[in-house]
Design a protein around this motif. Sequence first.
Motif, PDB file in Angstrom:
ATOM      1  N   TRP A 137     -35.185  40.287  45.286  1.00  0.00           N
ATOM      2  CA  TRP A 137     -34.160  41.136  45.881  1.00  0.00           C
ATOM      3  C   TRP A 137     -34.816  42.198  46.769  1.00  0.00           C
ATOM      4  N   GLY A 138     -34.084  42.613  47.786  1.00  0.00           N
ATOM      5  CA  GLY A 138     -34.544  43.738  48.577  1.00  0.00           C
ATOM      6  C   GLY A 138     -34.217  45.051  47.884  1.00  0.00           C
ATOM      7  N   GLN A 139     -34.522  46.141  48.561  1.00  0.00           N
ATOM      8  CA  GLN A 139     -34.305  47.462  47.970  1.00  0.00           C
ATOM      9  C   GLN A 139     -32.889  47.973  48.216  1.00  0.00           C
ATOM     10  N   GLY A 140     -32.172  47.313  49.111  1.00  0.00           N
ATOM     11  CA  GLY A 140     -30.787  47.668  49.356  1.00  0.00           C
ATOM     12  C   GLY A 140     -30.606  48.641  50.508  1.00  0.00           C
ATOM     13  N   GLU A 195     -31.329  30.669  40.471  1.00  0.00           N
ATOM     14  CA  GLU A 195     -31.530  32.101  40.329  1.00  0.00           C
ATOM     15  C   GLU A 195     -31.786  32.807  41.656  1.00  0.00           C
ATOM     16  N   LEU A 196     -31.493  34.104  41.680  1.00  0.00           N
ATOM     17  CA  LEU A 196     -31.889  34.991  42.768  1.00  0.00           C
ATOM     18  C   LEU A 196     -33.212  35.605  42.328  1.00  0.00           C
ATOM     19  N   ILE A 235     -25.524  40.581  48.115  1.00  0.00           N
ATOM     20  CA  ILE A 235     -24.913  41.058  46.885  1.00  0.00           C
ATOM     21  C   ILE A 235     -24.702  42.567  47.064  1.00  0.00           C
ATOM     22  N   TYR A 239     -27.516  44.468  48.921  1.00  0.00           N
ATOM     23  CA  TYR A 239     -28.816  43.855  48.699  1.00  0.00           C
ATOM     24  C   TYR A 239     -28.845  42.454  49.321  1.00  0.00           C
ATOM     25  N   TYR A 242     -28.703  35.346  50.206  1.00  0.00           N
ATOM     26  CA  TYR A 242     -27.465  35.923  49.695  1.00  0.00           C
ATOM     27  C   TYR A 242     -27.352  37.400  50.070  1.00  0.00           C
ATOM     28  N   TYR A 268     -21.065  39.518  44.153  1.00  0.00           N
ATOM     29  CA  TYR A 268     -21.446  38.525  45.162  1.00  0.00           C
ATOM     30  C   TYR A 268     -20.611  38.743  46.423  1.00  0.00           C
ATOM     31  N   GLN A 318     -23.232  46.508  45.449  1.00  0.00           N
ATOM     32  CA  GLN A 318     -23.016  47.297  44.244  1.00  0.00           C
ATOM     33  C   GLN A 318     -22.378  48.617  44.643  1.00  0.00           C
ATOM     34  N   LYS A 333     -21.048  51.132  39.844  1.00  0.00           N
ATOM     35  CA  LYS A 333     -20.404  49.889  39.413  1.00  0.00           C
ATOM     36  C   LYS A 333     -21.402  48.759  39.269  1.00  0.00           C
ATOM     37  N   GLY A 334     -20.893  47.574  38.979  1.00  0.00           N
ATOM     38  CA  GLY A 334     -21.738  46.421  38.768  1.00  0.00           C
ATOM     39  C   GLY A 334     -22.016  45.640  40.046  1.00  0.00           C
ATOM     40  N   LEU A 335     -22.699  44.527  39.874  1.00  0.00           N
ATOM     41  CA  LEU A 335     -23.080  43.686  41.008  1.00  0.00           C
ATOM     42  C   LEU A 335     -21.916  42.784  41.412  1.00  0.00           C
TER      43      LEU A 335
END
Lengths: 120, 106
Positions: free
Chosen positions: A110-113, A106-107, A37, A95, A35, A47, A39, A43-45
């Motif tokens: 996650w990477g660090q972005g 579930e995810l 994702i 991310y 995926y 998809y 941000q 703000k929020g996450l």
Amino acid sequence: EVRLAESGGGLVQPGGSLRLSCAASGFTFSSYAMYWIRQAPGKGLEYVSAISSYGGSKYYADSVTGRFTISRDNSKNTLYLQMGSLKREDMAVYYCARSRIVGPTELDHWGQGTLVTVSS
Amino acid sequence: SYELTQPPSVSVSPGQTASITCSGDRLGNKYAFWYQQKPGQSPVLVIYQNTKRPSGIPERFSGSNSGITATLTISGTQAMDEADYYCQAWDSSTMAFGGGTKLTVL
């Protein structure tokens, strides 16, 4: 150890293009859906996109459909996001994350972005 | 698109129980997931499939989901639990996140 490392972010002008990469290690990459994702600052996450384990199925949020393309190279353990016709509202930390399938699971990592800045 | 609603902020005293809610249409018929995000860090999964904890997540984190509301409960809240928390669910082949709740431990 599962590791996801994004790269490719940077400054791009509105209307421009950028390709993000996510290098995976520590697990069998071809067994997992992946995926993107994002941000936006403060703000929020949100998809963005998902791809099945072998790349045969791809999904996009309405906000990026027709402008972004997700892909993967299982021989290189790498996930990609080709972004085009970028808008200021695409500015965000992007991310990559893994999941067992594309669907209600579930995810779990996650990477660090990587930060994408859209500005003239 | 599917909407998930969270309170913007929740405050709790150390050692007390914090509850963070997430509401969505028929959410109880779906799986709810919860992620913790501390400042400058990536999100971390803390609850999956409504009630399950990944390995390494403390037992003080628990979840429930019924009706239109999923709830993340943190028992014996510690200062290290101060973070943003996001719920997530799937609807019509699309992933949705709640707007996030800032948990303050004071």
